[in-house]
Design a protein around this motif. Structure first.
Motif, PDB file in Angstrom:
ATOM      1  N   SER A 238      -0.421   7.210 -13.720  1.00  7.86           N
ATOM      2  CA  SER A 238      -0.732   6.376 -12.745  1.00  7.86           C
ATOM      3  C   SER A 238       0.334   5.120 -12.557  1.00  7.86           C
ATOM      4  O   SER A 238       0.504   4.741 -11.116  1.00  7.86           O
ATOM      5  CB  SER A 238      -1.909   5.556 -13.189  1.00  7.86           C
ATOM      6  OG  SER A 238      -2.364   4.514 -12.482  1.00  7.86           O
ATOM      7  N   ALA A 239       1.110   4.846 -13.637  1.00  4.14           N
ATOM      8  CA  ALA A 239       2.220   3.941 -13.432  1.00  4.14           C
ATOM      9  C   ALA A 239       3.160   4.432 -12.575  1.00  4.14           C
ATOM     10  O   ALA A 239       3.738   3.943 -11.786  1.00  4.14           O
ATOM     11  CB  ALA A 239       2.596   3.234 -14.765  1.00  4.14           C
ATOM     12  N   GLN A 242       2.371   4.394  -9.009  1.00  6.36           N
ATOM     13  CA  GLN A 242       2.472   3.065  -8.365  1.00  6.36           C
ATOM     14  C   GLN A 242       3.929   2.778  -8.148  1.00  6.36           C
ATOM     15  O   GLN A 242       4.224   1.925  -7.008  1.00  6.36           O
ATOM     16  CB  GLN A 242       1.778   2.230  -9.308  1.00  6.36           C
ATOM     17  CG  GLN A 242       0.224   2.357  -9.444  1.00  6.36           C
ATOM     18  CD  GLN A 242      -0.213   1.250 -10.008  1.00  6.36           C
ATOM     19  OE1 GLN A 242       0.031   0.040  -9.989  1.00  6.36           O
ATOM     20  NE2 GLN A 242      -1.282   1.453 -10.884  1.00  6.36           N
ATOM     21  N   ARG A 245       5.286   4.883  -5.163  1.00  3.38           N
ATOM     22  CA  ARG A 245       4.855   4.234  -3.686  1.00  3.38           C
ATOM     23  C   ARG A 245       5.142   2.965  -3.354  1.00  3.38           C
ATOM     24  O   ARG A 245       5.514   2.673  -2.125  1.00  3.38           O
ATOM     25  CB  ARG A 245       3.080   4.402  -3.956  1.00  3.38           C
ATOM     26  CG  ARG A 245       2.701   5.908  -4.143  1.00  3.38           C
ATOM     27  CD  ARG A 245       1.107   5.683  -4.411  1.00  3.38           C
ATOM     28  NE  ARG A 245       0.430   7.117  -4.591  1.00  3.38           N
ATOM     29  CZ  ARG A 245      -0.357   7.238  -5.426  1.00  3.38           C
ATOM     30  NH1 ARG A 245      -0.848   6.394  -6.262  1.00  3.38           N
ATOM     31  NH2 ARG A 245      -0.787   8.612  -5.405  1.00  3.38           N
ATOM     32  N   ALA A 246       5.402   2.123  -4.531  1.00  2.00           N
ATOM     33  CA  ALA A 246       5.932   0.753  -4.047  1.00  2.00           C
ATOM     34  C   ALA A 246       7.615   0.732  -3.481  1.00  2.00           C
ATOM     35  O   ALA A 246       7.877   0.193  -2.431  1.00  2.00           O
ATOM     36  CB  ALA A 246       6.138  -0.223  -5.303  1.00  2.00           C
ATOM     37  N   LYS A 271       6.702  -9.166  -6.954  1.00  2.00           N
ATOM     38  CA  LYS A 271       6.996  -7.757  -6.930  1.00  2.00           C
ATOM     39  C   LYS A 271       7.980  -7.389  -5.866  1.00  2.00           C
ATOM     40  O   LYS A 271       8.564  -6.336  -5.833  1.00  2.00           O
ATOM     41  CB  LYS A 271       5.562  -6.970  -6.822  1.00  2.00           C
ATOM     42  CG  LYS A 271       5.747  -5.331  -7.220  1.00  2.00           C
ATOM     43  CD  LYS A 271       4.419  -4.820  -7.493  1.00  2.00           C
ATOM     44  CE  LYS A 271       4.528  -3.446  -7.964  1.00  2.00           C
ATOM     45  NZ  LYS A 271       3.318  -2.737  -8.363  1.00  2.00           N
TER      46      LYS A 271
END
Length: 328
Positions: A238-239, A242, A245-246, A271
């Motif tokens: 999951s990390a 993320q 995708r960022a 971020k």
């Protein structure tokens, strides 16, 4: 912590940020940009890597404007500039343009030392950004972060934070900010333990951060530590998802200030700054490759493979390679 020279005016014509600590280099840039935009909200900021500053580019960026706009020109990895471009920069140091602030980020080593010496001789404002390799330096950094935010933390709490987070100054600074935001009064060791000791999401995001930065060895080390302390593989995938995708979201967004991009992309401004640093080696094809690697790892840890640990290691290596695509 970064230490400024006697010339402590962020709007000095030239600032050199010297060292290899990324967080401190970023803060040196941010200090100049904030001061420039306080003087002129419409300040134009040009943030360039060394390969983007070709011979003649600096002259174009610093040429007089009909609108006399304020401008900040940031040159990262100035020690990697070509010989012809260094000649341009040295010539500019002798007669810097008005309303323009040039910020040179230099590793401080022997490579490109002639440019560094020339900037110092020209009276450039200097900000020291040394790499913090010693635990004592990181401990002092954490204490200074609490002081800067006007809060008190017990020495054992600061040490516990360093022990839990590790050597990444961004993570340490973020942890201090989080504790100050959430906790009233003096911060003690029990609070740090409750927040960070063995915290699964913290360690899984460390894996993701190192991977998207192209630091494969460190990412694999963090991955093995996370798995050994009981972090669920699904949290790590999951990390990773993320993080990639960022990178993809920000690389496809139009340029703008962090606050504007934060609203557009649904990310906090801090971020945006962080992902901008992480995305420098990425290409659109690299993002696609990394997303496929994450998808395969996700399937592997959810029953589609025999060895979840191997699936994660494979994904981490693939992401780190994708992060270095532009650097070759």
């Amino acid at each position: 912590m970064a230490r400024n020279s006697a010339q402590d005016n962020p709007l000095a014509p030239v600032t050199i940020a010297v060292g290899q600590e990324d967080l401190l280099l970023d803060r040196a840039v941010r200090e100049v940009v904030v001061a420039a935009r306080a003087a002129d909200a419409d300040t134009d900021v040009r943030d360039l890597t060394s390969d983007q500053l070709q011979p003649g580019t600096l002259a174009e960026l610093t040429s007089p404007s009909l609108f006399a706009e304020r401008k900040v020109v940031v040159v990262r990895n100035a020690h990697d500039l070509s010989a012809d471009t260094i000649k341009d920069v040295k010539a500019y140091l002798g007669a810097p343009a008005e309303e323009i602030t040039l910020v040179l980020l230099h590793a401080g080593a022997a490579k490109g030392k002639g440019l560094l010496d020339a900037a110092r001789k020209a009276g450039a404002r200097e900000v020291a950004c040394p790499k913090m390799t010693k635990p004592a330096d990181r401990l002092a950094f954490v204490k200074s972060e609490f002081r800067a935010l006007g809060r008190s933390a017990r020495p054992e709490a600061c040490q516990a934070l360093v022990d839990s987070i590790g050597s990444d100054l961004r993570e340490l600074a973020s942890a201090v900010t989080q504790l100050v935001s959430d906790i009233e009064g003096t911060i003690d060791e029990a609070v740090v333990g409750r927040y960070y000791t063995g915290r699964a999401e913290a360690s899984s995001f460390t894996v993701a951060d190192r991977a998207v930065e192209g630091r494969a060895a460190e990412a694999l080390e963090a991955l093995r530590w996370s798995l050994s302390t009981g972090v669920a593989p699904v949290m790590i995938t999951s990390a990773l998802a993320q993080g990639v995708r960022a990178i993809g979201k920000l690389s496809s967004a139009r340029g703008g200030r962090p606050a504007d991009l934060a609203r557009e992309l649904g990310m906090p401004p801090w971020k945006i700054d962080r992902v901008r640093q992480q995305m420098r080696g990425w290409t659109p094809d690299g993002v696609s490759v990394a997303l496929r690697a994450v998808a395969e790892a996700d399937a592997g840890v959810k029953g589609g493979g025999d060895d979840p640990e191997y699936a994660l290691e494979k994904a981490v290596v693939a992401i780190a390679r994708a992060a270095r695509a532009r650097r070759g």
